[in-house]
Scaffold this motif. Sequence first.
Motif, PDB file in Angstrom:
ATOM      1  N   GLU A  91      -2.840 -18.317  19.496  1.00  0.00           N
ATOM      2  CA  GLU A  91      -2.447 -18.362  18.081  1.00  0.00           C
ATOM      3  C   GLU A  91      -2.986 -19.633  17.423  1.00  0.00           C
ATOM      4  O   GLU A  91      -3.482 -19.584  16.287  1.00  0.00           O
ATOM      5  CB  GLU A  91      -0.922 -18.306  17.935  1.00  0.00           C
ATOM      6  CG  GLU A  91      -0.317 -16.971  18.299  1.00  0.00           C
ATOM      7  CD  GLU A  91      -0.738 -15.838  17.382  1.00  0.00           C
ATOM      8  OE1 GLU A  91      -1.041 -16.084  16.192  1.00  0.00           O
ATOM      9  OE2 GLU A  91      -0.783 -14.697  17.851  1.00  0.00           O
ATOM     10  N   SER A  92      -2.917 -20.739  18.129  1.00  0.00           N
ATOM     11  CA  SER A  92      -3.444 -22.006  17.595  1.00  0.00           C
ATOM     12  C   SER A  92      -4.954 -21.913  17.372  1.00  0.00           C
ATOM     13  O   SER A  92      -5.476 -22.398  16.368  1.00  0.00           O
ATOM     14  CB  SER A  92      -3.150 -23.158  18.550  1.00  0.00           C
ATOM     15  OG  SER A  92      -1.773 -23.376  18.648  1.00  0.00           O
ATOM     16  N   ARG A  96      -7.262 -22.268  14.042  1.00  0.00           N
ATOM     17  CA  ARG A  96      -8.390 -23.207  13.962  1.00  0.00           C
ATOM     18  C   ARG A  96      -9.649 -22.517  13.474  1.00  0.00           C
ATOM     19  O   ARG A  96     -10.394 -23.073  12.662  1.00  0.00           O
ATOM     20  CB  ARG A  96      -8.683 -23.821  15.332  1.00  0.00           C
ATOM     21  CG  ARG A  96      -7.812 -24.981  15.680  1.00  0.00           C
ATOM     22  CD  ARG A  96      -8.263 -25.621  16.941  1.00  0.00           C
ATOM     23  NE  ARG A  96      -9.536 -26.314  16.656  1.00  0.00           N
ATOM     24  CZ  ARG A  96     -10.196 -27.011  17.544  1.00  0.00           C
ATOM     25  NH1 ARG A  96      -9.744 -27.106  18.766  1.00  0.00           N
ATOM     26  NH2 ARG A  96     -11.316 -27.616  17.234  1.00  0.00           N
ATOM     27  N   VAL A  97      -9.906 -21.329  13.988  1.00  0.00           N
ATOM     28  CA  VAL A  97     -11.094 -20.582  13.559  1.00  0.00           C
ATOM     29  C   VAL A  97     -11.007 -20.278  12.068  1.00  0.00           C
ATOM     30  O   VAL A  97     -11.974 -20.458  11.326  1.00  0.00           O
ATOM     31  CB  VAL A  97     -11.260 -19.282  14.377  1.00  0.00           C
ATOM     32  CG1 VAL A  97     -12.302 -18.367  13.761  1.00  0.00           C
ATOM     33  CG2 VAL A  97     -11.627 -19.608  15.820  1.00  0.00           C
ATOM     34  N   GLY A  98      -9.857 -19.832  11.633  1.00  0.00           N
ATOM     35  CA  GLY A  98      -9.680 -19.508  10.223  1.00  0.00           C
ATOM     36  C   GLY A  98      -9.865 -20.701   9.309  1.00  0.00           C
ATOM     37  O   GLY A  98     -10.376 -20.565   8.197  1.00  0.00           O
ATOM     38  N   ASP A  99      -9.492 -21.883   9.777  1.00  0.00           N
ATOM     39  CA  ASP A  99      -9.573 -23.095   8.961  1.00  0.00           C
ATOM     40  C   ASP A  99     -10.923 -23.806   9.058  1.00  0.00           C
ATOM     41  O   ASP A  99     -11.186 -24.735   8.293  1.00  0.00           O
ATOM     42  CB  ASP A  99      -8.482 -24.090   9.378  1.00  0.00           C
ATOM     43  CG  ASP A  99      -7.084 -23.576   9.069  1.00  0.00           C
ATOM     44  OD1 ASP A  99      -6.953 -22.639   8.259  1.00  0.00           O
ATOM     45  OD2 ASP A  99      -6.123 -24.118   9.650  1.00  0.00           O
ATOM     46  N   ALA A 100     -11.780 -23.392   9.979  1.00  0.00           N
ATOM     47  CA  ALA A 100     -13.036 -24.109  10.243  1.00  0.00           C
ATOM     48  C   ALA A 100     -13.994 -24.034   9.057  1.00  0.00           C
ATOM     49  O   ALA A 100     -14.101 -23.015   8.383  1.00  0.00           O
ATOM     50  CB  ALA A 100     -13.711 -23.536  11.486  1.00  0.00           C
ATOM     51  N   ALA A 110     -16.961 -24.283  20.168  1.00  0.00           N
ATOM     52  CA  ALA A 110     -17.035 -24.774  21.546  1.00  0.00           C
ATOM     53  C   ALA A 110     -15.629 -24.930  22.121  1.00  0.00           C
ATOM     54  O   ALA A 110     -15.366 -24.526  23.264  1.00  0.00           O
ATOM     55  CB  ALA A 110     -17.795 -26.101  21.599  1.00  0.00           C
ATOM     56  N   GLN A 111     -14.725 -25.504  21.345  1.00  0.00           N
ATOM     57  CA  GLN A 111     -13.340 -25.681  21.797  1.00  0.00           C
ATOM     58  C   GLN A 111     -12.653 -24.333  21.994  1.00  0.00           C
ATOM     59  O   GLN A 111     -11.936 -24.126  22.977  1.00  0.00           O
ATOM     60  CB  GLN A 111     -12.552 -26.542  20.808  1.00  0.00           C
ATOM     61  CG  GLN A 111     -11.094 -26.726  21.188  1.00  0.00           C
ATOM     62  CD  GLN A 111     -10.912 -27.386  22.545  1.00  0.00           C
ATOM     63  OE1 GLN A 111     -11.613 -28.345  22.865  1.00  0.00           O
ATOM     64  NE2 GLN A 111      -9.998 -26.889  23.348  1.00  0.00           N
ATOM     65  N   VAL A 112     -12.860 -23.425  21.081  1.00  0.00           N
ATOM     66  CA  VAL A 112     -12.248 -22.097  21.186  1.00  0.00           C
ATOM     67  C   VAL A 112     -12.745 -21.386  22.437  1.00  0.00           C
ATOM     68  O   VAL A 112     -11.966 -20.747  23.151  1.00  0.00           O
ATOM     69  CB  VAL A 112     -12.525 -21.260  19.909  1.00  0.00           C
ATOM     70  CG1 VAL A 112     -12.167 -19.801  20.112  1.00  0.00           C
ATOM     71  CG2 VAL A 112     -11.759 -21.836  18.729  1.00  0.00           C
ATOM     72  N   THR A 117     -11.510 -19.254  27.715  1.00  0.00           N
ATOM     73  CA  THR A 117     -11.810 -19.173  29.151  1.00  0.00           C
ATOM     74  C   THR A 117     -10.617 -19.637  29.972  1.00  0.00           C
ATOM     75  O   THR A 117     -10.233 -18.999  30.961  1.00  0.00           O
ATOM     76  CB  THR A 117     -13.059 -20.004  29.483  1.00  0.00           C
ATOM     77  OG1 THR A 117     -14.165 -19.482  28.755  1.00  0.00           O
ATOM     78  CG2 THR A 117     -13.365 -19.972  30.971  1.00  0.00           C
ATOM     79  N   SER A 118     -10.023 -20.728  29.563  1.00  0.00           N
ATOM     80  CA  SER A 118      -8.852 -21.264  30.253  1.00  0.00           C
ATOM     81  C   SER A 118      -7.682 -20.279  30.193  1.00  0.00           C
ATOM     82  O   SER A 118      -6.982 -20.063  31.195  1.00  0.00           O
ATOM     83  CB  SER A 118      -8.461 -22.602  29.622  1.00  0.00           C
ATOM     84  OG  SER A 118      -7.242 -23.050  30.124  1.00  0.00           O
ATOM     85  N   VAL A 119      -7.475 -19.690  29.026  1.00  0.00           N
ATOM     86  CA  VAL A 119      -6.379 -18.725  28.855  1.00  0.00           C
ATOM     87  C   VAL A 119      -6.607 -17.509  29.752  1.00  0.00           C
ATOM     88  O   VAL A 119      -5.678 -17.040  30.422  1.00  0.00           O
ATOM     89  CB  VAL A 119      -6.244 -18.310  27.375  1.00  0.00           C
ATOM     90  CG1 VAL A 119      -5.387 -17.076  27.211  1.00  0.00           C
ATOM     91  CG2 VAL A 119      -5.678 -19.460  26.556  1.00  0.00           C
TER      92      VAL A 119
END
Length: 137
Positions: A91-92, A96-100, A110-112, A117-119
């Motif tokens: 959700e976070s 972030r994508v929406g606000d970029a 890159a962070q997403v 991947t981690s999720v």
Amino acid sequence: MKAQPVMSGIILITVILSMSFWSCRQPQQRAMESQLAEVKQSVVKDLIALRSDIEDRLEFVEQELEDATGGSRETLQEARDELQLQIGRLESEIQRVGDATIEEWDEVVAQVSRTATSVRTRTNEVSSHVRQMLDEQ
């Protein structure tokens, strides 16, 4: 006295060139913003699909939790908590994508990607642990 008309001419030329540059830049900027919006939509769609998969797994864990007792109940509660945490992380990232903006897009994507991947990895570990526990019963 001739400096005044020359200076006015330079200012006028500068203003005209600036306006010309700005008018040429606006369509390019709009095109880039349009492309960014399309890419954002695609990334958000992928993140929502991942969230949906985790929600399905969470639903399964919650169903199993209704009949569980003892150690298996504790394991399922931990799995539920971990899956809920992963949904929160997604959700976070969706936010972030929406606000970029265009300027920060490379860093955000890159962070997403790292977070997704981690999720996925953590969700698969939790699911594997739950399946293993249920197979042992």
